[in-house]
Scaffold this motif. Structure first.
Motif, PDB file in Angstrom:
ATOM      1  N   TYR A   7     -39.909  41.329  47.276  1.00  0.00           N
ATOM      2  CA  TYR A   7     -40.503  40.093  47.782  1.00  0.00           C
ATOM      3  C   TYR A   7     -41.769  40.352  48.589  1.00  0.00           C
ATOM      4  CZ  TYR A   7     -36.028  38.343  46.271  1.00  0.00           C
ATOM      5  OH  TYR A   7     -34.929  38.054  45.512  1.00  0.00           O
ATOM      6  N   LEU A   8     -42.637  41.162  48.020  1.00  0.00           N
ATOM      7  CA  LEU A   8     -43.934  41.447  48.616  1.00  0.00           C
ATOM      8  C   LEU A   8     -45.000  41.021  47.612  1.00  0.00           C
ATOM      9  CD1 LEU A   8     -45.389  42.920  51.024  1.00  0.00           C
ATOM     10  CD2 LEU A   8     -45.384  44.959  49.586  1.00  0.00           C
ATOM     11  N   MET A   9     -46.148  40.537  48.092  1.00  0.00           N
ATOM     12  CA  MET A   9     -47.224  40.165  47.186  1.00  0.00           C
ATOM     13  C   MET A   9     -47.823  41.450  46.610  1.00  0.00           C
ATOM     14  SD  MET A   9     -50.573  37.744  47.788  1.00  0.00           S
ATOM     15  CE  MET A   9     -49.576  36.323  48.213  1.00  0.00           C
ATOM     16  N   ASN A  10     -47.341  41.827  45.444  1.00  0.00           N
ATOM     17  CA  ASN A  10     -47.670  43.134  44.891  1.00  0.00           C
ATOM     18  C   ASN A  10     -49.152  43.313  44.592  1.00  0.00           C
ATOM     19  OD1 ASN A  10     -44.963  43.855  44.994  1.00  0.00           O
ATOM     20  ND2 ASN A  10     -44.548  43.046  42.957  1.00  0.00           N
ATOM     21  N   SER A  11     -49.792  42.280  44.042  1.00  0.00           N
ATOM     22  CA  SER A  11     -51.203  42.413  43.685  1.00  0.00           C
ATOM     23  C   SER A  11     -52.053  42.717  44.913  1.00  0.00           C
ATOM     24  CB  SER A  11     -51.696  41.136  43.002  1.00  0.00           C
ATOM     25  OG  SER A  11     -51.498  40.011  43.841  1.00  0.00           O
ATOM     26  N   ARG A  12     -51.822  41.977  45.979  1.00  0.00           N
ATOM     27  CA  ARG A  12     -52.608  42.180  47.199  1.00  0.00           C
ATOM     28  C   ARG A  12     -52.281  43.531  47.841  1.00  0.00           C
ATOM     29  NH1 ARG A  12     -57.330  41.357  48.696  1.00  0.00           N
ATOM     30  NH2 ARG A  12     -57.163  43.531  49.340  1.00  0.00           N
ATOM     31  N   SER A  13     -51.027  43.914  47.818  1.00  0.00           N
ATOM     32  CA  SER A  13     -50.625  45.194  48.404  1.00  0.00           C
ATOM     33  C   SER A  13     -51.292  46.357  47.685  1.00  0.00           C
ATOM     34  CB  SER A  13     -49.105  45.344  48.337  1.00  0.00           C
ATOM     35  OG  SER A  13     -48.464  44.309  49.054  1.00  0.00           O
TER      36      SER A  13
ATOM     37  N   VAL B 199     -64.455  44.526  42.192  1.00  0.00           N
ATOM     38  CA  VAL B 199     -63.140  43.946  41.904  1.00  0.00           C
ATOM     39  C   VAL B 199     -63.108  42.526  42.456  1.00  0.00           C
ATOM     40  CG1 VAL B 199     -60.649  44.161  42.196  1.00  0.00           C
ATOM     41  CG2 VAL B 199     -62.069  46.222  42.004  1.00  0.00           C
ATOM     42  N   GLU B 200     -63.206  41.549  41.556  1.00  0.00           N
ATOM     43  CA  GLU B 200     -63.273  40.145  41.961  1.00  0.00           C
ATOM     44  C   GLU B 200     -62.004  39.371  41.624  1.00  0.00           C
ATOM     45  OE1 GLU B 200     -67.782  38.969  40.981  1.00  0.00           O
ATOM     46  OE2 GLU B 200     -66.786  40.095  39.377  1.00  0.00           O
ATOM     47  N   HIS B 201     -61.236  39.871  40.660  1.00  0.00           N
ATOM     48  CA  HIS B 201     -60.101  39.115  40.130  1.00  0.00           C
ATOM     49  C   HIS B 201     -59.080  40.113  39.609  1.00  0.00           C
ATOM     50  CE1 HIS B 201     -58.174  36.705  36.753  1.00  0.00           C
ATOM     51  NE2 HIS B 201     -58.003  35.919  37.789  1.00  0.00           N
ATOM     52  N   PHE B 202     -57.823  39.959  40.020  1.00  0.00           N
ATOM     53  CA  PHE B 202     -56.799  40.934  39.637  1.00  0.00           C
ATOM     54  C   PHE B 202     -55.495  40.229  39.304  1.00  0.00           C
ATOM     55  CE2 PHE B 202     -53.574  44.221  41.197  1.00  0.00           C
ATOM     56  CZ  PHE B 202     -53.539  44.878  39.976  1.00  0.00           C
ATOM     57  N   VAL B 203     -54.968  40.536  38.122  1.00  0.00           N
ATOM     58  CA  VAL B 203     -53.683  40.002  37.668  1.00  0.00           C
ATOM     59  C   VAL B 203     -52.689  41.155  37.615  1.00  0.00           C
ATOM     60  CG1 VAL B 203     -52.454  38.764  35.852  1.00  0.00           C
ATOM     61  CG2 VAL B 203     -54.886  38.301  36.248  1.00  0.00           C
ATOM     62  N   TYR B 204     -51.589  41.031  38.337  1.00  0.00           N
ATOM     63  CA  TYR B 204     -50.568  42.081  38.339  1.00  0.00           C
ATOM     64  C   TYR B 204     -49.329  41.574  37.620  1.00  0.00           C
ATOM     65  CZ  TYR B 204     -47.548  45.877  39.901  1.00  0.00           C
ATOM     66  OH  TYR B 204     -46.698  46.955  39.931  1.00  0.00           O
TER      67      TYR B 204
ATOM     68  N   VAL C 285     -59.821  47.395  48.264  1.00  0.00           N
ATOM     69  CA  VAL C 285     -60.520  46.152  47.933  1.00  0.00           C
ATOM     70  C   VAL C 285     -60.317  45.164  49.074  1.00  0.00           C
ATOM     71  CG1 VAL C 285     -60.652  44.211  46.339  1.00  0.00           C
ATOM     72  CG2 VAL C 285     -60.241  46.525  45.467  1.00  0.00           C
ATOM     73  N   ASN C 286     -61.409  44.616  49.578  1.00  0.00           N
ATOM     74  CA  ASN C 286     -61.322  43.715  50.721  1.00  0.00           C
ATOM     75  C   ASN C 286     -60.889  42.317  50.307  1.00  0.00           C
ATOM     76  OD1 ASN C 286     -61.560  42.527  53.250  1.00  0.00           O
ATOM     77  ND2 ASN C 286     -63.777  42.267  53.090  1.00  0.00           N
ATOM     78  N   ARG C 287     -61.691  41.666  49.473  1.00  0.00           N
ATOM     79  CA  ARG C 287     -61.402  40.278  49.115  1.00  0.00           C
ATOM     80  C   ARG C 287     -61.483  40.109  47.603  1.00  0.00           C
ATOM     81  NH1 ARG C 287     -60.995  35.396  51.480  1.00  0.00           N
ATOM     82  NH2 ARG C 287     -61.666  33.556  50.319  1.00  0.00           N
ATOM     83  N   ALA C 288     -60.460  39.491  47.018  1.00  0.00           N
ATOM     84  CA  ALA C 288     -60.442  39.227  45.584  1.00  0.00           C
ATOM     85  C   ALA C 288     -59.408  38.141  45.310  1.00  0.00           C
ATOM     86  CB  ALA C 288     -60.095  40.483  44.795  1.00  0.00           C
ATOM     87  N   VAL C 289     -59.570  37.463  44.184  1.00  0.00           N
ATOM     88  CA  VAL C 289     -58.577  36.489  43.736  1.00  0.00           C
ATOM     89  C   VAL C 289     -57.466  37.257  43.031  1.00  0.00           C
ATOM     90  CG1 VAL C 289     -58.129  34.509  42.246  1.00  0.00           C
ATOM     91  CG2 VAL C 289     -60.305  34.684  43.481  1.00  0.00           C
ATOM     92  N   THR C 290     -56.222  37.059  43.446  1.00  0.00           N
ATOM     93  CA  THR C 290     -55.114  37.814  42.864  1.00  0.00           C
ATOM     94  C   THR C 290     -54.027  36.880  42.347  1.00  0.00           C
ATOM     95  OG1 THR C 290     -53.906  38.007  44.964  1.00  0.00           O
ATOM     96  CG2 THR C 290     -55.518  39.732  44.455  1.00  0.00           C
ATOM     97  N   TYR C 291     -53.331  37.364  41.317  1.00  0.00           N
ATOM     98  CA  TYR C 291     -52.198  36.636  40.747  1.00  0.00           C
ATOM     99  C   TYR C 291     -51.072  37.630  40.471  1.00  0.00           C
ATOM    100  CZ  TYR C 291     -55.559  32.888  39.833  1.00  0.00           C
ATOM    101  OH  TYR C 291     -56.515  31.920  39.964  1.00  0.00           O
ATOM    102  N   ASN C 292     -49.851  37.159  40.639  1.00  0.00           N
ATOM    103  CA  ASN C 292     -48.673  37.946  40.282  1.00  0.00           C
ATOM    104  C   ASN C 292     -47.934  37.193  39.182  1.00  0.00           C
ATOM    105  OD1 ASN C 292     -48.430  40.104  42.618  1.00  0.00           O
ATOM    106  ND2 ASN C 292     -49.014  38.171  43.566  1.00  0.00           N
ATOM    107  N   MET C 293     -47.772  37.832  38.029  1.00  0.00           N
ATOM    108  CA  MET C 293     -47.181  37.150  36.882  1.00  0.00           C
ATOM    109  C   MET C 293     -45.814  37.733  36.553  1.00  0.00           C
ATOM    110  SD  MET C 293     -50.476  36.498  34.403  1.00  0.00           S
ATOM    111  CE  MET C 293     -49.610  35.206  33.514  1.00  0.00           C
ATOM    112  N   TYR C 294     -44.864  36.845  36.278  1.00  0.00           N
ATOM    113  CA  TYR C 294     -43.503  37.226  35.911  1.00  0.00           C
ATOM    114  C   TYR C 294     -43.188  36.562  34.569  1.00  0.00           C
ATOM    115  CZ  TYR C 294     -43.165  38.255  40.920  1.00  0.00           C
ATOM    116  OH  TYR C 294     -43.382  38.730  42.187  1.00  0.00           O
ATOM    117  N   GLN C 295     -43.357  37.288  33.471  1.00  0.00           N
ATOM    118  CA  GLN C 295     -43.180  36.667  32.160  1.00  0.00           C
ATOM    119  C   GLN C 295     -42.536  37.633  31.183  1.00  0.00           C
ATOM    120  OE1 GLN C 295     -43.618  33.519  31.401  1.00  0.00           O
ATOM    121  NE2 GLN C 295     -43.036  33.813  29.273  1.00  0.00           N
TER     122      GLN C 295
END
Length: 320
Positions: free
Chosen positions: A78-84, A63-68, A91-101
């Motif tokens: 108000y919590l960083m959902n992807s990382r949580s 798991v290197e990249h995750f879009v939530y 998963v220890n380390r990954a690039v994460t994004y939280n999208m609101y669209q």
């Protein structure tokens, strides 16, 4: 940008075992999966994520990249959902994004994930996930003419995987309709206080009913525009499409779209009838159904079309 193919490897899915029946505006009854405080948003997402890893036969080190996609209420505000969620999965380390669209936007997340894999030579795996939980923050699960269902789905894209390649994307937003549905309570105009909660006002619902009904008359045509653009970008025609994956908030809207384009029912896949409207999670769930559909085979073309409640529409052409 790499020419190495990027394909959809798997979609992990979780839907609650408990189903309840709700009445639709037309008088019919629909059963949808329902969660409660014992089965939280992140719990469902964790199950879906693990299902995706199992189907792809990989572990969390990939798991290197995750879009939530943030469509619904998470375990906390108000919590960083992807990382949580990744913490829960391990998963220890990954690039994460939280999208609101908007509530039907996971195709946008898929494009983002695929583009990331194409431009970053060091990344091979990207995931897109969403989870919906509406037991406490809706008006008896109604959203306009839709019934909201609970569940989660996580899609896994892999660089070098040649099956289920997304050849093109197209989207359209009718900005006038951004005020159709929202949470009236919780902002500075109407603070989130105990009185508002006790009065049952902290719910996601349709506020501008006039715009909602007006949009229903435009939705099929707007979605058809995105499909036409996606077909053009993919250099193919609608006659070449073997399966149409339609995701809208009601089955009747999907039928209206299919009827307008004279798409045979035998070529349509829709999941709202069985699962209710799950927003972005529902689109991803539909992709899972697509991957195992007996009507397609290697080399088939699939059109995926999302018709949003809030004026957001998107389409993609997938080559199996």
């Amino acid at each position: 940008m790499t020419n190495i193919p990027v394909g959809l490897k798997s979609v992990g899915v979780f839907t609650p075992a408990v189903k309840k029946e709700y009445s639709l505006p037309d008088g019919t009854v629909q059963a949808v999966g329902t969660a409660d405080h014992h089965l939280t948003t992140f719990m469902m997402a964790e199950q879906a994520f693990n299902d995706s890893l199992q189907k792809s036969q990989i572990d969390t080190s990939h798991v290197e990249h995750f879009v939530y996609m943030n469509d619904s209420f998470a375990d906390h505000l108000y919590l960083m959902n992807s990382r949580s969620l990744l913490n829960r999965v391990g998963v220890n380390r990954a690039v994460t994004y939280n999208m609101y669209q908007g509530g039907n936007s996971s195709l946008l997340g898929c494009k983002f994930a695929i583009d990331h894999l194409k431009v970053n030579p060091e990344v091979t795996h990207s995931f897109v996930g969403a989870s919906s939980h509406w037991e406490y923050h809706s008006e008896n699960r109604a959203l306009g003419d839709a019934i909201l269902g609970d569940g989660a789905a996580v899609a896994h894209f892999e660089k070098g995987h040649e099956d289920f390649q997304f050849l093109s994307f197209a989207s359209k937003t009718l900005g006038k309709y951004n005020d159709i549905n929202y949470l009236a309570i919780g902002g500075y105009r109407h603070p989130l206080v105990e009185e508002n909660i006790k009065n049952g006002e902290f719910v996601f619902k349709v506020h501008n009913k006039e715009n909602y009904h007006e949009l229903q008359g435009l939705a099929a045509s707007a979605a058809a525009e995105t499909l036409a653009k996606a077909l053009l970008k993919a250099k193919t025609e609608i006659s070449a499409i073997d399966l149409f994956v339609l995701h809208s908030h009601t089955a009747s809207l999907s039928s209206q779209f299919a009827g307008q384009l004279q798409i045979p029912k035998a070529k349509v896949l829709e999941t709202v009838t069985d699962h209710g409207y799950m927003g972005s999670a529902g689109t991803l769930l539909a992709l899972d159904k697509m991957m195992i559909d007996s009507r397609i085979d290697k080399g088939s073309y699939v059109a995926v079309v999302s018709l949003g409640v809030d004026g957001n529409f998107s389409s993609s052409i997938v080559k199996v």
